[in-house]
Design a protein around this motif. Structure first.
Motif: not given
Length: 502
Positions: A426-438
């Motif tokens: 499942e982790r291989a399918k995850i797309v990381d996001d910018d945790l804080f786009d601040f």
């Protein structure tokens, strides 16, 4: 279940808003579970007990910074630090929470023993004595910043002849009457300090490298105060809270979708205070509103102190600190008897506690948030990291409520391990996001230590309270990702249980 129970079902770290909130939720919603709170300071309040600088106040309205279960009864919705402490102390006393608090104990380490389904937590008192306490579940209400070491901007004050103060360590009974003050910074702390000191100081200058978007609003909420006169307290509070949550959400989304319109509105409000011909250069950041937090100016206090000539705002870069003040790269000298370094905080994860599982250190920056409340493959641990675009307590409330649901589910099913399982597949399918786009400095500086966040729920720390509230209050606790197991050699491992369920 284990033959030898832990000292407590739940150990709560921190007696600030997050910790007191969790204890209150447990008293109401998980009353059959035992708990204790460990607090390193000698008083409750966390941030509101630590910071003592002039004017210390909330930069969120107290109808959302207050808890969902306890109405805010003061006339002012933008409250000062002492009023917030009174609110927290009243809750702790009226709900029997204070007797569960162990003051003067700093948590040094916490090791989870899966075979025992308990945390072994080491605390330390001011005199260096260490104590061990065990708990099935660990709830971290330790905040988001470093209490010991604020951000050091690297300034050299060796030539400066006056006092240098960081707001995090404000001297008790400090007298600044008749002094020339320069406050370095343009965030919420600086915007609070400048008008508060202007009444006694000879002059206060806010020196900013970059402007901040500011918005004015009355410290008193007329609608809230009207509703309190005609409706029962709890009903009036609930309506005001709903109104303000919707307004926060609308304002944030408007800033992201139509930034130019929001800029125009913010500038219009400042010109209403300062006059149509006021030069807005010092109030026009190079970024859009809500790319950093907006700074609240209650009752126009900053602008009123500027109009009176007691305060000013200067935008410029520091060359050096001289004997009599601050020399800017433009050549201008800002004279000062006192320099206040409101240059920001340093982020800290999990209260700087050495967290481990079976002796193996936990690297939080390698784990994903689960529903903004727990972490991937880390059992029996929850945390509060409040919203950047709304009041901290909104997250604290829904996280506390969710963990009470988790505790009750564990009790009902006879399980003692609750683990958000993220398999390798499942982790291989995850797309990381910018945790804080601040773009805020403290956010950018601390990104390397922050946990991961995905683009898709539940493996993310959302910035959408309305969505999160629905998920955490109405969504299934046993969702196939948060697995519930028993400790012991015959119990299935969480990933095996997940596969069996599939």
């Amino acid at each position: 279940m284990l033959a030898t129970p832990p000292d407590f079902d739940v150990l709560i770290v921190g007696a600030g808003i997050s910790g007191i909130g969790m204890a209150a939720h447990m008293e109401m919603k998980a009353p059959h579970h035992s708990y204790t709170i460990v607090e390193r300071r000698e008083q409750i309040g966390g941030t509101w007990d630590l910071f003592r600088y002039p004017g210390i106040r909330s930069d969120s309205d107290m109808h959302t910074l207050g808890f969902d279960f306890e109405p805010w009864k003061h006339e002012k919705s933008i409250a000062d630090g002492p009023a917030i402490l009174d609110y927290l102390n009243r809750i702790a006393d009226e709900r029997g929470i204070r007797e569960h608090i162990r003051f003067g104990q700093k948590v040094i380490s916490a090791d989870f023993r899966p075979d025992e389904a308990r945390w072994h937590v080491t605390t330390e008192t001011d005199d260096g004595q260490r104590h061990l306490v065990t708990a099935n579940f660990l709830y971290l209400g330790s905040g988001y910043y470093d209490y010991d070491d604020p951000y050091d901007a690297g300034f050299d004050f060796s030539e400066f002849e006056g006092d240098v103060i960081h707001p995090q360590f404000w001297p008790e009974n400090y007298d600044y009457t008749g002094k020339k003050v320069v406050v370095v910074g343009s965030g919420a702390t600086a915007v609070t300090i400048v008008p508060s000191m202007a009444d006694k100081a000879a002059h206060v200058t806010m020196l900013q490298r970059t402007p901040t978007w500011m918005f004015s609003r009355p410290a008193k909420d007329k609608i809230a105060n009207f509703l309190r006169k005609i409706l029962p307290e709890k009903v009036a509070y609930a309506i005001t809270r709903f109104k303000n949550i919707k307004m926060q959400d609308f304002s944030f989304k408007m800033a992201r979708n139509k930034p130019e319109k929001v800029k125009e509105g913010l500038h219009k409000r400042i010109r209403k205070s300062m006059g149509e011909n006021f030069d807005l250069t010092d109030f026009t950041p190079p970024y859009n509103p809500w790319e950093q937090r907006l700074c609240l100016v209650p009752d126009d206090d900053l602008f009123e102190s500027m109009k009176s000539g007691k305060a000013s705002v200067v935008t410029g870069h520091i060359d050096k600190f001289e004997a009599k003040g601050v020399r800017l790269k433009s050549g201008e000298l800002l004279e000062a008897d006192i320099i206040i370094t409101a240059t920001g905080l340093s982020l800290a994860i999990a209260g700087k506690i050495d967290v481990s599982v079976a002796g193996e250190p936990v690297q939080f920056n390698e784990r994903y948030y689960y529903k903004g409340c727990m972490f991937s493959n880390l059992p029996n641990l929850a945390v509060v990291f409040g919203y950047l675009n709304a009041s901290w307590t909104l997250r604290a409330d829904i996280n506390s409520n969710f963990i009470c649901r988790v505790l009750n589910h564990m009790r009902e099913t006879g399980t003692d391990l609750a683990t958000p399982v993220l398999t390798d597949a499942e982790r291989a399918k995850i797309v990381d996001d910018d945790l804080f786009d601040f773009s805020s400095g403290y956010i950018q500086r601390g990104k390397s230590i922050m946990p991961k966040s995905a683009t898709t729920y539940p493996w993310r720390l959302n910035q959408d309270y309305i969505f999160d509230k629905k998920q955490l209050r109405e969504g299934d606790v046993d969702d196939g990702l948060l697995t519930f197991t028993r400790a012991g050699a015959n119990a299935m491992a969480p990933d095996e249980q997940l596969e069996a369920a599939e």
